[in-house]
Structures are given as structure tokens and as C-alpha cells.
Design a protein around this motif. Structure first.
Motif, mmCIF file in Angstrom:
data_model
loop_
_atom_site.group_PDB
_atom_site.id
_atom_site.type_symbol
_atom_site.label_atom_id
_atom_site.label_comp_id
_atom_site.label_asym_id
_atom_site.label_seq_id
_atom_site.Cartn_x
_atom_site.Cartn_y
_atom_site.Cartn_z
ATOM 1 N N ALA A 18 -19.560 -46.356 -4.271
ATOM 2 C CA ALA A 18 -18.959 -46.145 -2.946
ATOM 3 C C ALA A 18 -19.681 -45.079 -2.132
ATOM 4 C CB ALA A 18 -17.480 -45.794 -3.098
ATOM 5 N N ILE A 19 -19.945 -43.910 -2.713
ATOM 6 C CA ILE A 19 -20.631 -42.857 -1.966
ATOM 7 C C ILE A 19 -22.085 -43.237 -1.689
ATOM 8 C CG2 ILE A 19 -21.462 -40.473 -2.093
ATOM 9 C CD1 ILE A 19 -18.749 -39.665 -3.217
ATOM 10 N N PRO A 20 -22.840 -43.772 -2.667
ATOM 11 C CA PRO A 20 -24.189 -44.236 -2.322
ATOM 12 C C PRO A 20 -24.206 -45.283 -1.216
ATOM 13 C CG PRO A 20 -23.961 -44.068 -4.698
ATOM 14 C CD PRO A 20 -22.594 -43.837 -4.120
ATOM 15 N N ALA A 85 -12.788 -43.119 -5.708
ATOM 16 C CA ALA A 85 -12.128 -43.419 -6.980
ATOM 17 C C ALA A 85 -12.508 -44.811 -7.457
ATOM 18 C CB ALA A 85 -10.612 -43.310 -6.824
ATOM 19 N N GLY A 86 -13.106 -44.881 -8.644
ATOM 20 C CA GLY A 86 -13.385 -46.157 -9.283
ATOM 21 C C GLY A 86 -12.423 -46.431 -10.418
ATOM 22 N N ALA A 133 -7.887 -42.871 4.295
ATOM 23 C CA ALA A 133 -8.665 -43.982 3.764
ATOM 24 C C ALA A 133 -9.833 -44.360 4.667
ATOM 25 C CB ALA A 133 -7.759 -45.186 3.561
ATOM 26 N N LEU A 134 -10.998 -44.561 4.064
ATOM 27 C CA LEU A 134 -12.147 -45.149 4.752
ATOM 28 C C LEU A 134 -12.291 -46.622 4.403
ATOM 29 C CD1 LEU A 134 -14.839 -42.339 4.355
ATOM 30 C CD2 LEU A 134 -13.383 -42.810 6.327
ATOM 31 N N THR A 135 -11.819 -47.001 3.215
ATOM 32 C CA THR A 135 -11.719 -48.393 2.788
ATOM 33 C C THR A 135 -10.264 -48.623 2.388
ATOM 34 O OG1 THR A 135 -12.141 -47.899 0.451
ATOM 35 C CG2 THR A 135 -14.071 -48.302 1.852
ATOM 36 N N GLU A 136 -9.918 -49.833 2.017
ATOM 37 C CA GLU A 136 -8.593 -50.034 1.422
ATOM 38 C C GLU A 136 -8.471 -49.082 0.235
ATOM 39 O OE1 GLU A 136 -7.342 -53.954 -0.409
ATOM 40 O OE2 GLU A 136 -6.472 -54.154 1.599
ATOM 41 N N PHE A 137 -7.339 -48.393 0.136
ATOM 42 C CA PHE A 137 -7.221 -47.275 -0.805
ATOM 43 C C PHE A 137 -5.855 -47.329 -1.480
ATOM 44 C CE2 PHE A 137 -6.519 -42.863 -2.046
ATOM 45 C CZ PHE A 137 -7.776 -42.457 -2.491
ATOM 46 N N LEU A 254 -5.857 -44.168 -7.113
ATOM 47 C CA LEU A 254 -6.214 -45.224 -8.045
ATOM 48 C C LEU A 254 -7.567 -45.860 -7.752
ATOM 49 C CD1 LEU A 254 -2.749 -47.037 -8.294
ATOM 50 C CD2 LEU A 254 -3.624 -45.126 -9.662
ATOM 51 N N ASP A 255 -7.849 -46.126 -6.468
ATOM 52 C CA ASP A 255 -9.084 -46.865 -6.166
ATOM 53 C C ASP A 255 -9.363 -46.779 -4.674
ATOM 54 O OD1 ASP A 255 -11.175 -48.928 -7.078
ATOM 55 O OD2 ASP A 255 -10.209 -49.962 -5.405
ATOM 56 N N GLY A 256 -10.640 -46.598 -4.316
ATOM 57 C CA GLY A 256 -11.032 -46.626 -2.921
ATOM 58 C C GLY A 256 -11.795 -45.387 -2.488
ATOM 59 N N LEU A 257 -12.294 -45.414 -1.255
ATOM 60 C CA LEU A 257 -13.074 -44.333 -0.662
ATOM 61 C C LEU A 257 -12.264 -43.697 0.457
ATOM 62 C CD1 LEU A 257 -15.881 -42.861 -0.404
ATOM 63 C CD2 LEU A 257 -16.473 -44.617 1.286
ATOM 64 N N ALA A 258 -12.250 -42.361 0.492
ATOM 65 C CA ALA A 258 -11.429 -41.653 1.470
ATOM 66 C C ALA A 258 -12.048 -40.320 1.829
ATOM 67 C CB ALA A 258 -10.013 -41.436 0.919
ATOM 68 N N VAL A 259 -11.614 -39.782 2.970
ATOM 69 C CA VAL A 259 -11.837 -38.384 3.325
ATOM 70 C C VAL A 259 -10.613 -37.608 2.855
ATOM 71 C CG1 VAL A 259 -12.080 -36.737 5.220
ATOM 72 C CG2 VAL A 259 -13.275 -38.929 5.318
#
Length: 383
Positions: A18-20, A85-86, A133-137, A254-259
């Protein structure tokens, strides 16, 4: 203003991609869980003038602004992160300010080493936090109503869960939630491992509302936190939506990319989903046993295109700008320090071109004009 060179923390639960993907770099194959932006001594951002800790220490009032130093002391009171979070993070809760001060003083008085694995309080500060959330989170946030929690557990058809179902029905809210969480965390480990295995199999078979808990159990087989997690609200944020986590509210991501932004603290009491120390008596002292909805936040419009995530804390203020192609220049100058983070498109801040995942530190009073087409998050304080 100072372009920031930030540390990425390789915690085991982190996503490898996600970060890469945000940065436009190749994955290393290793987890990249959190990118820290700020002046936390554990991983301060680096600038051409030195670490951000060194920059602020050299002249706190110039860098942070006199009002902020008077209110919060000579340090940046917040830490900004990208969180990826993966796998589920530990189920956890944070103390309020009085609890943090008392707990820290007690452990200092008893001579508990600050690096000891059973140490609860690394500092004397509270840790309210906001995740956007930046993606579904996916996350867990706050207790369900006990009757709803009982219905979820009862629907699994697992005999060893029946005593918890009965307690949730029979006792007032505070007592019901307290007694069930205590019973789960103090159960015989072998008995609990069997209960978790049966629960995981039922969740996997039933799917639907149970699917998230099957996933949690896959990552943490036998962990009592799997059952504790079912007492909490499951929430799925869409990009731009946020959660505020105040003191005493159990939660997990649980899962996703966020600030994520938080008060500058390391104080965490864990409830499960972790191999780390769980101090059950101290945890029970900190948790607020009251049901609530997840409390999804959406940004509120402010002048000049700013969208603000309103929270009850003053140590941080998070907002964002969604800048259209060919839009006007925005003057973001403040009399307090700020960190600007680009998460989409391309933004020019001062003399710095920001692409997704890059950030700058803006000292108090520094001219901060922003142009471009993209999304920019702004972190500062309330004075």
C-alpha cells in the motif's frame, strides 16, 4: 518550510504494497506499516536542518509559535502517519490524561524500565487519535449494544459462547460488557483456544457479518481477542471518512490505507490480537464499558476550500484540501506549526513539489502558499 524525509516502520501487520503504491516505488517484499511525520523521538522526520526534534529544540517559539508553546510546551504535540494495515492490529485502548499521568508516575516510582515488555506507560500523555481512510478501510470501534453482541455470538451456535450470551442478556450494560470481557481475557488458555477455533470455523461457514472475524482468527489463531472483537462495532470507512478514538474506547484497525494523527504518546493498553503483554487489571481500569455507534466522521466545509475533521482534542487538527486543476492559490499561513502531506495528484507548497506520500514542515508564521491539482492534508494544533 522544510521537506521531510520520513521513516517507514516495518511492523509485522503492515501491508507490503500500500505505501509503495502510494509513493510510486517498488515493494521490497517486507511489510511497510507506518510512515511517521513529526518529532517523535522514536523516529523523527529529517530535514536539511537536522531532525525535526533538533530543529524544534533549537528555537521552539520560532518553529511552533509562542501560543502553541504556552499551551503544549516546547514540542510538537502531534504525530502524523500514513498507516497501511495488511493484517489486524492489536485490539487496544488508550488512557485519558489523568490516567496516563498516574500510571506513568506509578511505574516510574516502582522502577519499571521504560523498555520493559510489561511496561504500560511510556510517557505521561494521553493518546486521542483520528484515522482518515485513503482507501476502503476496515476497523473495530467501541462496544456494540450488549443485546446486539449477544445476538452475534448466539448466531454462531458455539456452546462455549453460551455463558457470554447469557451474561450479555442478564446484566446492565456496564456490568455485562465488563464481566464478559474479563471472562474472555482470563479464561483458561487451552479452553479459549478451542472456543476460538470453533468460533472461527463457524464464522468462516456463515460468512456475511461474520466474515471479518474469520479473517481476524486466521491471523491470530487461539487468541481471546477474536472473541473480544465480536463485542465491538465493525466499521468499513470509504475514502475521506474518518474515526475519532478517544480515551477508554477499545478499537483495532483491520485492513486498508489511511492518514492517522494522534497526540504525541506511546501509551497503549492491549486487549488481544497480539503476542505482547496484556495487563488485564490495568486494562479493565482504563476501558469505558459503554456501548456507542462507531461515529463515522466526514469533513466539514470551512473557508477557502478547507475541509475539517472536527474532534474534541486540541493537540491536533486535521483537515484536507481537494485542489482542482487550474484552481486558485491557497494561502495556508498560520501562527502555529503545520505539516502538509500530499496523498493524490501534484501540489506545490512554497518551493516544494509534493507528490503522493511526500510532506513538508511549515514553521509558525512561515508563508505557505499552495497550488496544484491534488489532495493535501494539513495537520496543526488548536490554540
Amino acid at each position: 518550510m522544510d521537506r521531510l524525509d520520513n521513516t517507514v516502520r516495518p511492523y509485522a501487520w503492515g501491508s507490503t504494497t500500500a505505501i509503495p503504491r502510494l509513493l510510486g516505488t517498488e515493494p521490497t517484499g517486507e511489510p511497510q506499516a507506518e510512515m511517521w511525520m513529526g518529532a517523535h523521538p522514536g523516529a523523527p522526520s529529517r530535514t536539511a536542518r537536522g531532525t525535526l526534534v533538533e530543529v524544534i529544540d533549537a528555537d521552539p517559539e520560532k518553529e511552533l509559535g509562542a501560543p502553541a508553546v504556552a499551551r503544549f510546551g516546547p514540542r510538537l504535540p502531534f504525530l502524523l502517519k500514513l498507516l497501511a494495515a495488511g493484517a489486524p492490529l492489536s485490539l487496544q485502548v488508550h488512557p485519558d490524561l489523568d490516567q496516563a499521568r498516574e500510571g506513568y508516575a506509578d511505574e516510574e516510582r516502582r522502577g519499571v524500565p521504560i523498555t520493559a515488555p510489561h511496561r504500560n506507560y511510556k510517557d505521561a500523555n494521553h493518546k486521542p487519535e483520528l484515522v482518515c481512510a485513503l482507501t476502503e478501510f476496515d476497523g473495530l470501534c467501541g462496544f456494540r449494544d450488549p443485546v446486539r453482541a449477544a445476538g452475534l455470538l448466539d448466531g454462531l451456535g458455539v456452546d462455549s459462547l453460551k455463558p457470554y450470551v447469557d451474561l450479555l442478556h442478564a446484566r446492565p450494560e456496564d456490568a455485562a460488557l465488563r464481566e464478559v470481557l474479563t471472562a474472555v481475557l482470563t479464561a483458561d488458555p487451552e479452553d479459549m483456544a478451542r472456543t476460538v477455533a470453533e468460533t472461527a470455523a463457524a464464522c468462516d461457514r456463515l460468512g456475511g457479518d461474520y466474515a471479518p472475524y474469520a479473517g481476524i482468527a486466521h491471523h491470530y489463531p487461539g487468541d481471546p481477542g477474536v472473541i473480544a472483537a465480536m463485542l465491538l462495532n465493525h466499521v468499513r470507512l470509504q475514502p475521506g471518512e474518518a474515526l475519532f478514538l478517544g480515551a477508554g474506547v477499545p478499537h483495532a484497525y483491520l485492513d486498508g490505507l489511511a492518514v492517522e494523527i494522534m497526540a504525541n504518546s506511546d501509551n497503549v493498553l492491549r486487549c488481544g490480537l497480539t503476542p505482547k503483554h496484556v495487563d488485564v487489571p490495568e486494562l479493565l481500569r482504563i476501558v469505558r464499558f459503554e456501548s456507542r455507534d462507531a461515529g463515522i466522521l466526514r469533513p466539514e466545509a470551512a473557508p477557502d476550500g478547507e475541509e475539517v475533521y472536527e474532534t474534541p482534542t486540541d493537540e491536533f487538527r486535521l483537515s484536507r484540501y481537494v485542489l482542482p486543476e487550474g484552481g486558485a492559490t491557497h494561502d495556508l499561513t498560520l501562527d502555529t506549526a503545520q505539516i502538509l502531506l500530499c496523498t493524490a495528484g501534484g501540489v506545490r507548497a512554497g518551493g516544494h513539489d509534493l507528490t503522493p506520500g511526500t510532506s513538508v514542515f511549515v514553521p509558525a508564521g512561515e508563508k505557505a502558499e499552495v497550488t496544484g491539482a491534488g489532495t493535501l492534508f494539513r495537520a496543526t494544533v488548536v490554540v
